[in-house]
Structures are given as C-alpha cells and as structure tokens.
Design a protein around this motif. Structure first.
Motif, mmCIF file in Angstrom:
data_model
loop_
_atom_site.group_PDB
_atom_site.id
_atom_site.type_symbol
_atom_site.label_atom_id
_atom_site.label_comp_id
_atom_site.label_asym_id
_atom_site.label_seq_id
_atom_site.Cartn_x
_atom_site.Cartn_y
_atom_site.Cartn_z
ATOM 1 N N SER A 294 -7.703 -2.822 1.593
ATOM 2 C CA SER A 294 -6.991 -1.732 2.261
ATOM 3 C C SER A 294 -6.193 -0.914 1.252
ATOM 4 N N ARG A 295 -5.867 0.319 1.633
ATOM 5 C CA ARG A 295 -5.031 1.177 0.798
ATOM 6 C C ARG A 295 -3.995 1.822 1.720
ATOM 7 N N PRO A 296 -2.858 2.233 1.147
ATOM 8 C CA PRO A 296 -1.854 2.881 2.000
ATOM 9 C C PRO A 296 -2.463 4.128 2.643
ATOM 10 N N ILE A 297 -2.286 4.306 3.954
ATOM 11 C CA ILE A 297 -2.929 5.453 4.584
ATOM 12 C C ILE A 297 -2.252 6.751 4.172
ATOM 13 N N ASN A 298 -0.996 6.652 3.729
ATOM 14 C CA ASN A 298 -0.312 7.875 3.291
ATOM 15 C C ASN A 298 0.691 7.501 2.202
ATOM 16 N N GLU A 299 0.301 7.740 0.961
ATOM 17 C CA GLU A 299 1.138 7.334 -0.168
ATOM 18 C C GLU A 299 2.515 7.974 -0.099
ATOM 19 N N ALA A 300 2.571 9.244 0.320
ATOM 20 C CA ALA A 300 3.849 9.949 0.324
ATOM 21 C C ALA A 300 4.823 9.274 1.282
ATOM 22 N N VAL A 301 4.340 8.926 2.475
ATOM 23 C CA VAL A 301 5.221 8.327 3.477
ATOM 24 C C VAL A 301 5.654 6.929 3.038
ATOM 25 N N CYS A 302 4.708 6.145 2.510
ATOM 26 C CA CYS A 302 5.039 4.781 2.067
ATOM 27 C C CYS A 302 6.094 4.806 0.976
ATOM 28 N N ARG A 303 5.943 5.722 0.046
ATOM 29 C CA ARG A 303 6.890 5.788 -1.070
ATOM 30 C C ARG A 303 8.255 6.279 -0.591
ATOM 31 N N THR A 304 8.255 7.260 0.306
ATOM 32 C CA THR A 304 9.531 7.721 0.847
ATOM 33 C C THR A 304 10.266 6.555 1.512
ATOM 34 N N ALA A 305 9.503 5.697 2.192
ATOM 35 C CA ALA A 305 10.135 4.555 2.860
ATOM 36 C C ALA A 305 10.820 3.647 1.849
ATOM 37 N N PHE A 306 10.188 3.417 0.703
ATOM 38 C CA PHE A 306 10.839 2.604 -0.330
ATOM 39 C C PHE A 306 12.117 3.284 -0.832
ATOM 40 N N VAL A 307 12.065 4.615 -0.963
ATOM 41 C CA VAL A 307 13.255 5.342 -1.423
ATOM 42 C C VAL A 307 14.394 5.187 -0.402
ATOM 43 N N TYR B 206 20.314 4.290 10.767
ATOM 44 C CA TYR B 206 19.152 3.387 10.726
ATOM 45 C C TYR B 206 18.009 3.869 9.835
ATOM 46 N N LEU B 207 18.338 4.553 8.754
ATOM 47 C CA LEU B 207 17.265 5.055 7.896
ATOM 48 C C LEU B 207 16.542 3.926 7.152
ATOM 49 N N ALA B 208 17.262 2.831 6.865
ATOM 50 C CA ALA B 208 16.580 1.711 6.218
ATOM 51 C C ALA B 208 15.708 0.959 7.211
ATOM 52 N N VAL B 209 16.145 0.922 8.471
ATOM 53 C CA VAL B 209 15.309 0.303 9.509
ATOM 54 C C VAL B 209 14.038 1.133 9.708
ATOM 55 N N LEU B 210 14.220 2.446 9.671
ATOM 56 C CA LEU B 210 13.068 3.345 9.782
ATOM 57 C C LEU B 210 12.038 3.018 8.692
ATOM 58 N N ALA B 211 12.547 2.739 7.484
ATOM 59 C CA ALA B 211 11.640 2.413 6.377
ATOM 60 C C ALA B 211 10.797 1.193 6.709
#
Lengths: 567, 183
Positions: free
Chosen positions: A263-276, A310-315
């Motif tokens: 598998s690969r991340p379906i959306n790299e931008a969103v996944c990375r934003t979540a880590f940020v 809850y931005l970290a929960v959103l992540a």
C-alpha cells in the motif's frame, strides 16, 4: 552478505544490498539497530515480568505481592515499559528511517556508541535503584515524594543519551541531503520518524528542565521545586513522550502495510500535514493530567486539553483513514474487488506483521483514541482522574497500539537486519492475536473497574469498604487479560531471542515469506490512483468508528450529570 | 511509495472519500471543542481550579479551628483500618466553609453536610500529593501540599460517602480513607 556491490552513496561505507528488498543497508546503522532493538526487547521482558506480578496482585482474589513490592514493581514496570523499551526501540527505528529509505549512511558510529552507552548506563542505574527499594515513587515521582538521587540521574542519562541518538538521526538526514544520496522528497516513513524526532527533542528538554532541579534537590543542594510546577513540566515529558510513540507507531503502520500489502499513502500532502499537526499541537497535552488540579484555571484547561481545537486528534483521525484506505486501494488494484469488504477477508491475517499492524490500528483507534479524547475532556475528567480508567486507556494506546506495532515490525526487522529466519513460525502467527486479546481484556477490566471508582496505583480495594462484587469481577478480567498478554509477550521475547541464536541464516537470499496477498488475474497496479471513491470499505469503517466515538463521548457527559454540582 | 523518496510531484488536495472523512472529522473536532466551554457556562460539574497558596502549618491551624468550632460528634470506623479508627465529625454551616486535610494516611476530619446546601470545601495536604476521590459517586480532584484547592460543592444525594486516596502516597496509600455524610 553481499558487501561488494552496495549502492550506498558515501564512498568507502561498508554496506550491503538486502536480499529481499534490493535496498541498500548501512552496516553501521544495522549494528546499532541490532543493539538498540535487542536491549529494548530485554527491557520489554523485564517490564513484562513485573506486569504479570502486578496483574496478579490487582486481581483482588489472587492478591499476590506484598504491599512494598507492589509499589516497587509498579514503578519498575512503568519505567521499563514506557521509557526504556520504547526509547531503545525508537532509536532503532530512527536509525533505520534515516539510512535505508534515503540510501544514506549513518552519520557517526562514535555518536551512536555514546548515545547507546549513556542510555544503557542510565537504564541500569534506574532499574538497580528501584529494585534496591530506594525509589518507590512511581514513574511520575511526584514531589514531595523523593527517590534516591541515582533514580533522577539515571533518567537524565537516558534522556541525554536519547537526545544524542536523535542528533545522530538529524545529522544523517542533513548529510544525506547535502551529499544528494537521494533525490526528491523523503518518503512518508522518514517524514513520520522526523516528526517523532522533533517531538522527542521538545519532550526531552522538558525532562531536563524538571529532572535536573529535582536531582539537585535530592542531593540537598537546592530547595524543593513546587509540586504544581513539577506536575506541569513533568507531563511535558510524560505525555509528549507518548506522542513520540504515536508518531513512530504511525510510521510503522505506513512501513508495514507497504511491505506486506504494497500500500501507499493515498494522499501524501494530507498524511504529511497530519504529522505536522502532531508536532505543532501535541505540546499542549501536558494539561490532560492537570484537569482537576488546583491553580490552573478553566480557560487554560479547556484550550490546552483540546490541543487547540483537537488538531492533534484530527491528525490521528487522518491516519486512521489513510492507512486502511491505502491497504484497500492496494488490495483492489491486486484484483480483490468483491463487494465492500471482499478485500478485508483476503488480507494476510496469518502474517504476524500484518495482523499485528491491523490489531494495532484497531486497538489504538477504537479503544485507545476514543477513551483518551473522552477522558481528556475537561469536565469528564472529574469522573475519571486517577481511577483505573486512565491505565485502561493508555494500555490500549501504548501497549495495544505502539508495542504491538513494534512487535509486528520485529517480524521483519529480525529477518531483514539480523538476517535470520524466525524459528517456530506457526507460533509467531498467533502471537499478535494472543497479545492483542490479552491487552484488550486487561483494558476492559481496568476501564470498567475504574468506572466503579476503583483507583489506579492502589495495592488493595477491600480496606476502603466501598467496592462491591462487580468491581472485583472486573479486576478478575484485568488479571486474566494481564496473564494472556504476558504469555503473548513471553512468546514474542522467546521467539526473538531464539531466532537470534538458532534461526536459519539468510545469506544473500530472500527471507522466508510470512505471506502476502498475491495479485489476481486482472490486477492493475496503479489503476485506482485517481479514483477518489474507491475506498468504500474504509469509509464505512471510519464512519462506524465516528459513531462509536460519539456514543461513548456523550454517554460520558450523561454520566457526569449524575454527580454532585461542583465548581 | 512509503519507503523510497518521492520524485514525482505529490502535492494535491483531498478529494472524494478522503474529503468526506476530513469534513466529518473536522466537524466532530468542533463539536468536542465547543462542548467544554458550553458546559462551563451551562453545565453543573466543572473544575475551575480555584486555589490559594497556603503553608501546610497554616492550613492545619485553620482546619483545627474549623473542627473545634463545628464539631458535632465522633465517627468510629466500623471497618478495621489502623490508619483511620476514628475521626471528629464536623458539620460546617450551610453555605459556609469546610476544611479537609489529606495526610499520610487519612482524610481529616469526617464531614456532615446537608442535602441541597452549597459549601466551599477547602482541600490541602500536609505532606505528599493526595487524590480526593469521593465514592461511590466517583468524583476526583487533585490535592497538593501548599495549595488550598477550593471546591464549591452541592450534595444532591443522601447517604454515607467514603473519600479514597487515589494519588500514590506511600505504603499506607490504599488504606487512606475519610468520610462525608449527607443528611
């Protein structure tokens, strides 16, 4: 080992090409991944033995340990599990994430030895002084409780050693970028590990700020720090370090689902934003432990406990979607297109790395996440603070989530890095299930007993004369879950050690396959890359999750209305 | 690829199912964020953290004065517990202040409260940190030495309640109890 034709960028670096994946492996990194992983697993086993004895004591009918040894081993268990096992294994993950995916070599062997040496020295000091009975203060060591100075010094050494290891990680990233050992953007696994490393630095700085004055106080050199100040800063260490675990765990999810299912991340931008988002907002979480404390006001509590809306929960909710969605896309592209959940039944459930990952996602999200956010709601904390509901929550995040994910990773780390195939592979296939089941039972036992008011960190519940048969029953469930989880942990440790000693050596060949889903006729790799509505199963799963979350959340508000009005 | 560097452009906004989920998740985060301020103004159970610094000796003196002035009897513990065999039973004036000490290993004194009356309950510790855990209601508050933690509390149920300590405070921690009676 084929050391000749390695593809590592730095000239003269001893490296090898992995016989399974074809990726380059830096031999220095490999050595320290081995050292840190093995020592981590030893501490896991030590903490696990303590866990078994503790579970058999809180199981009120068994009530095994005497009172002093209960609190001593509870301190020992917390330190070994939450600090030593996790930190050693995380350093191993960092060394992997900054070398192999970037085709880079580890920055410095000396720095890595210094880090490892300091961590190990500190760890032995802490464990020794606890077992010697000089530090019965729990992992949190809340002032004015005071331990022997060696306890604080040991923790400081572990923290500084880890910081040095993290420095090695960042230096490796810098050199890899400077020397162009790779082109493009770092992969998501390295990105997630970087987020974990950044949080680790902030966390360990909090540790230094709180532990150094406490150490000097224990030596009689400085006055006692304020207990409320201690709580605030200590939780900057205590809670944030758990978010290091979350970041590392999520990276492992991406890594293992990629290795096993492709598998690969379906959306790299969103996944990375979540880590940020984790990096930016996790810092507020120390407030979760001060929700019913004196001296900090309602506004401060509300803003900080919500991690700023809850931005970290959103992540976490983003990763909770993208990880299964990536798996679903990969499976559908392989040709498992039957219905909404056809791809789920075709997943390699007998592959311990996959079952461990999947259980980690489900246990962390459904149990750990939902309980954590609810208990960490400012007012609801009144009916949860310091009851067994709290360990009931964090045993399904840190143990059912992080530890299980790290165990799953070991099923690939040992063949790929130590280059030995696992012994007793059939036993390994049931290990994650057994461990996961044990932890879930343990957590249910703790959570329900806690809902009945049973407190955490308490040797006995009969002296108070308030707990009835139901509380005793749930403590029995806790005990049985603890025993099952310990058996799962013991099997894991024995399999790892046995494999390192007796496993069949892998010399330049591929590791024995744990089982991966084969591509069916009609498989089309990459065909769903632009179909944004292909994750039908995942969207049903996450909406179910959200419904469970809402029910649990509002049920707790309802329960809160049953207690006396208080301001 | 999760394990290899990305060479093609990878930035694109969320779409489809992912966009739906992101919307739901953000909405839910808003709901949860608004629940806490809503409850702070409209709900009845809140922890405002009202507190004043106090020296343990001063708090002890205030408590002793409160006990002397308002004592109505003696509570004898029917359960065998060497840490707490008996306590003075004290009834604070309705609407007034009540003092409760947490110390190794008992909650001192025992309180008698009236149903529906509101009290300012002062909590502090003379030694280590303690946890005020009122059972079987299951209301929990942190108690620190040096801080007078004030709970403005209104009993709405009658009966006998036990205060358990739920912050670790040494070998007698599990036996640290106290009593509140509501009539």
């Amino acid at each position: 080992m084929s050391t000749s034709s390695h593809s590592l960028a730095a000239p003269g670096t001893p490296g090898r090409v992995c016989g399974t994946t074809g990726l380059g492996v830096c031999l220095d990194a490999q050595r320290f991944i081995k050292l840190n992983a093995v020592v981590g697993i030893v501490f896991l086993l030590l903490g696990g033995i303590a866990a078994l004895l503790l579970a058999l004591t809180r199981w009120q009918t068994v009530h095994l340990l005497p009172v002093d040894w209960f609190y001593r081993l509870l301190t020992f268990h917390g330190i070994n599990m939450l600090i030593l096992w996790i930190l050693f294994f995380e350093v191993a993950i960092l060394y992997f994430a900054c070398t192999t995916p970037l085709n880079a070599r580890l920055f410095s062997r000396k720095v890595a030895y210094t880090s490892f040496g300091m961590m190990l020295t500190g760890a032995v000091m802490v464990d020794y002084i606890i077992i010697a009975g000089q530090a019965d203060v729990m992992m949190t060591s809340y002032l004015p409780l005071l331990a022997h100075p060696l306890f604080y010094l040991g923790i400081i050494l572990v923290a500084v050693g880890t910081l040095i290891g993290v420095f090695n990680f960042f230096a490796t990233l810098y050199v890899a970028k400077r020397d162009r050992s790779y082109t493009g953007s770092v992969p998501i696994v390295t990105f997630g590990a970087t987020a974990a490393a950044i949080i680790a630095v902030v966390t360990l700085l909090h540790g230094a700020v709180v532990m150094i004055p406490t150490f000097t106080y224990s030596m009689g050199w400085t006055p006692q720090p304020d207990p409320a100040w201690y709580r605030l800063i200590w939780w900057g260490l205590g809670h944030q370090s758990q978010q290091v675990n979350v970041c590392a765990m999520v990276s492992v999810w991406y890594l293992l689902t990629h290795i096993v299912v492709g598998s690969r991340p379906i959306n790299e931008a969103v996944c990375r934003t979540a880590f940020v988002l984790y990096v930016l907002f996790i810092n507020l979480a120390s407030a979760h432990h001060l929700l019913v404390d004196p001296g900090v006001g309602a506004t401060w509590k509300i803003w900080n406990t919500s991690y700023a809306m809850y931005l970290a929960v959103l992540a976490s909710m983003v990763h909770g979607f993208t990880v299964p969605a990536g798996v679903e896309i990969a499976m559908r592209e392989k040709g498992y297109t039957n219905g909404i959940f056809g791809w789920v039944t075709a997943l390699p459930w007998k592959n311990p790395a996959f079952s461990g990952t999947a259980l980690s996602v489900v246990i962390f999200g459904f149990l750990g996440g939902i309980t954590g956010v609810t208990l960490g709601t400012q007012q609801i904390n009144i009916i949860a603070h310091n009851t067994l509901r709290i360990p009931g929550h964090f045993h399904v995040t840190v143990v059912g989530g992080t530890t299980l994910a790290f165990m799953a990773l070991a099923y690939y780390v040992i063949p790929l890095i130590f280059q030995r195939d696992f012994i007793f592979r059939r036993v390994a296939r049931i290990q994650p299930w057994l461990f996961g089941l044990g932890i879930v039972l343990l957590s249910f036992g703790m959570s329900f007993a806690g809902s009945m008011g049973v407190s955490r960190r308490s040797w006995d519940i009969d002296t108070q004369g308030v707990y009835g048969a139901a509380a005793h029953l749930w403590l029995g469930v806790l005990g049985i879950g603890g025993v099952l989880a310990f058996i799962g942990l013991l099997i894991f440790a024995l399999l790892c050690v046995g494999t390192l000693l007796f496993g069949e050596k892998i010399e330049g060949r591929a590791m024995a396959d744990w089982g991966t889903p084969p591509a069916l006729a009609g498989s089309q790799p990459g065909s769903l890359a632009h179909d944004h509505y292909a994750t039908k199963g995942t969207i049903v799963l996450v909406l179910t999750f959200l419904a469970c979350f809402a029910v649990y959340y509002f049920a707790n508000w309802k329960a809160l209305t049953d207690v006396w009005p208080v301001r | 690829m999760s394990l290899r560097p990305l060479t093609a452009p990878w930035f694109h906004g969320p779409a489809g199912h992912e966009k739906i989920w992101l919307g739901c998740a953000i909405l839910w985060c808003f709901v949860m964020s608004l629940m806490m301020p809503y409850w702070h103004f409209r709900g009845k159970q809140n922890s405002t953290g009202e507190a004043y610094t106090v020296k343990p000796a001063d708090f002890f003196a205030r408590t002793e004065k409160f006990v002397t002035a308002n004592r109505v009897g003696t509570f004898k513990n029917p359960i065998t517990n060497p840490m707490m065999q008996e306590l003075p039973l004290v009834e604070p004036p309705a609407g007034g202040d009540a003092y409760l000490i947490g110390r190794m290993w008992q909650w001192y004194p025992a309180l008698r409260l009236r149903l529906g009356e509101t009290y300012r309950l002062h909590l502090s510790s003379l030694d280590l940190q303690h946890g005020f855990s009122l059972q079987p209601l299951n209301m929990n508050f942190q108690v620190l030495p040096g801080y007078d933690h004030v709970l403005t509390i209104t009993p709405t149920s009658k009966g006998e309640f036990t205060i358990v300590c739920n912050e670790f405070c040494g070998a007698g921690h599990h036996a640290m109890t106290g009593k509140i009676f509501v009539e």
